[in-house]
Design a protein around this motif. Sequence first.
Motif, PDB file in Angstrom:
ATOM      1  N   ALA A  40       0.969  -1.894  -8.215  1.00  0.00           N
ATOM      2  CA  ALA A  40       0.007  -2.244  -7.174  1.00  0.00           C
ATOM      3  C   ALA A  40      -0.447  -3.695  -7.313  1.00  0.00           C
ATOM      4  N   LEU A  41      -0.747  -4.131  -8.534  1.00  0.00           N
ATOM      5  CA  LEU A  41      -1.185  -5.507  -8.757  1.00  0.00           C
ATOM      6  C   LEU A  41      -0.093  -6.505  -8.388  1.00  0.00           C
ATOM      7  N   GLU A  42       1.140  -6.183  -8.700  1.00  0.00           N
ATOM      8  CA  GLU A  42       2.257  -7.076  -8.348  1.00  0.00           C
ATOM      9  C   GLU A  42       2.447  -7.159  -6.840  1.00  0.00           C
ATOM     10  N   VAL A  43       2.331  -6.038  -6.150  1.00  0.00           N
ATOM     11  CA  VAL A  43       2.451  -6.039  -4.690  1.00  0.00           C
ATOM     12  C   VAL A  43       1.342  -6.889  -4.090  1.00  0.00           C
TER      13      VAL A  43
ATOM     14  N   THR B  38      -1.628   1.530  -2.301  1.00  0.00           N
ATOM     15  CA  THR B  38      -1.763   0.077  -2.348  1.00  0.00           C
ATOM     16  C   THR B  38      -2.088  -0.468  -0.965  1.00  0.00           C
ATOM     17  N   VAL B  39      -1.408   0.036   0.058  1.00  0.00           N
ATOM     18  CA  VAL B  39      -1.683  -0.408   1.427  1.00  0.00           C
ATOM     19  C   VAL B  39      -3.123  -0.061   1.811  1.00  0.00           C
ATOM     20  N   GLN B  40      -3.584   1.125   1.439  1.00  0.00           N
ATOM     21  CA  GLN B  40      -4.974   1.491   1.735  1.00  0.00           C
ATOM     22  C   GLN B  40      -5.955   0.522   1.073  1.00  0.00           C
ATOM     23  N   LEU B  41      -5.680   0.151  -0.171  1.00  0.00           N
ATOM     24  CA  LEU B  41      -6.561  -0.788  -0.873  1.00  0.00           C
ATOM     25  C   LEU B  41      -6.520  -2.175  -0.246  1.00  0.00           C
ATOM     26  N   ILE B  42      -5.341  -2.617   0.149  1.00  0.00           N
ATOM     27  CA  ILE B  42      -5.207  -3.934   0.796  1.00  0.00           C
ATOM     28  C   ILE B  42      -6.005  -3.948   2.102  1.00  0.00           C
ATOM     29  N   LYS B  43      -5.877  -2.892   2.894  1.00  0.00           N
ATOM     30  CA  LYS B  43      -6.600  -2.830   4.164  1.00  0.00           C
ATOM     31  C   LYS B  43      -8.112  -2.722   3.937  1.00  0.00           C
ATOM     32  N   LEU B  44      -8.524  -1.991   2.924  1.00  0.00           N
ATOM     33  CA  LEU B  44      -9.942  -1.896   2.591  1.00  0.00           C
ATOM     34  C   LEU B  44     -10.477  -3.268   2.185  1.00  0.00           C
TER      35      LEU B  44
ATOM     36  N   LYS C 195      -8.340 -12.208  11.128  1.00  0.00           N
ATOM     37  CA  LYS C 195      -8.109 -10.994  10.337  1.00  0.00           C
ATOM     38  C   LYS C 195      -6.685 -10.495  10.592  1.00  0.00           C
ATOM     39  N   PRO C 196      -5.870 -10.374   9.542  1.00  0.00           N
ATOM     40  CA  PRO C 196      -4.491  -9.918   9.749  1.00  0.00           C
ATOM     41  C   PRO C 196      -4.447  -8.466  10.220  1.00  0.00           C
ATOM     42  N   ILE C 197      -3.589  -8.189  11.178  1.00  0.00           N
ATOM     43  CA  ILE C 197      -3.474  -6.829  11.694  1.00  0.00           C
ATOM     44  C   ILE C 197      -2.719  -5.960  10.686  1.00  0.00           C
ATOM     45  N   SER C 198      -2.952  -4.676  10.786  1.00  0.00           N
ATOM     46  CA  SER C 198      -2.396  -3.723   9.817  1.00  0.00           C
ATOM     47  C   SER C 198      -0.883  -3.809   9.687  1.00  0.00           C
ATOM     48  N   VAL C 199      -0.191  -3.948  10.799  1.00  0.00           N
ATOM     49  CA  VAL C 199       1.272  -3.933  10.725  1.00  0.00           C
ATOM     50  C   VAL C 199       1.796  -5.084   9.858  1.00  0.00           C
TER      51      VAL C 199
END
Length: 181
Positions: free
Chosen positions: A176-179, A121-127, A144-148
């Motif tokens: 994943a959708l809820e997050v 999910t984090v990978q998809l959000i960052k992508l 652009k929000p930083i990764s952390v």
Amino acid sequence: RASEEFFQEFGRALKGIPDAGEPEPKNRCWRLRYPGESFYFDVTPAIPLSRGITGTDLRVRDPKTIWSPSNPEEFAEWFCNIAEGRFPFQREQVAKFAEARTQVDPVPSGRVRIDDILRRTVQLIKLHRDNYYRGLSEQRQEGKPISVILVTLAASIYRDLLAKEPSRFSSAIEVALEVVE
């Protein structure tokens, strides 16, 4: 400024790493892209907070604050502990799979991938973030929000869902959708 000199010297030291492209400066790190590969590697130079202090109490270069506090080891441990959490549907899937097996295969010699909803999910959000900001002006890219921040928000939500509503979900995509929402 000592932080800027340190940062630039670190970037020069990264030049010539085999198979890595030219180091690219970011706000707090240097990005190494590997031509022909689908990944990159961010390297963040850091110094101990003060003379004689070691461990994870670090400072990293920040263009605005000069030296910004950082604690990557404890942050990674916090994230990994949350990511290890499993929802009931995941445990049920493993149990059903185990019952359905009628033969025993030898233990594989390579790594076995484990279902990891939070990391994916984090990978998809960052992508999504990277695609959203691609091609925008430098001024817009500053927002652009930083990764952390993305990782912290996603992990906190995932942890809360596991603690408060674990039985509400029946698939990884629902979590994943809820997050993301």
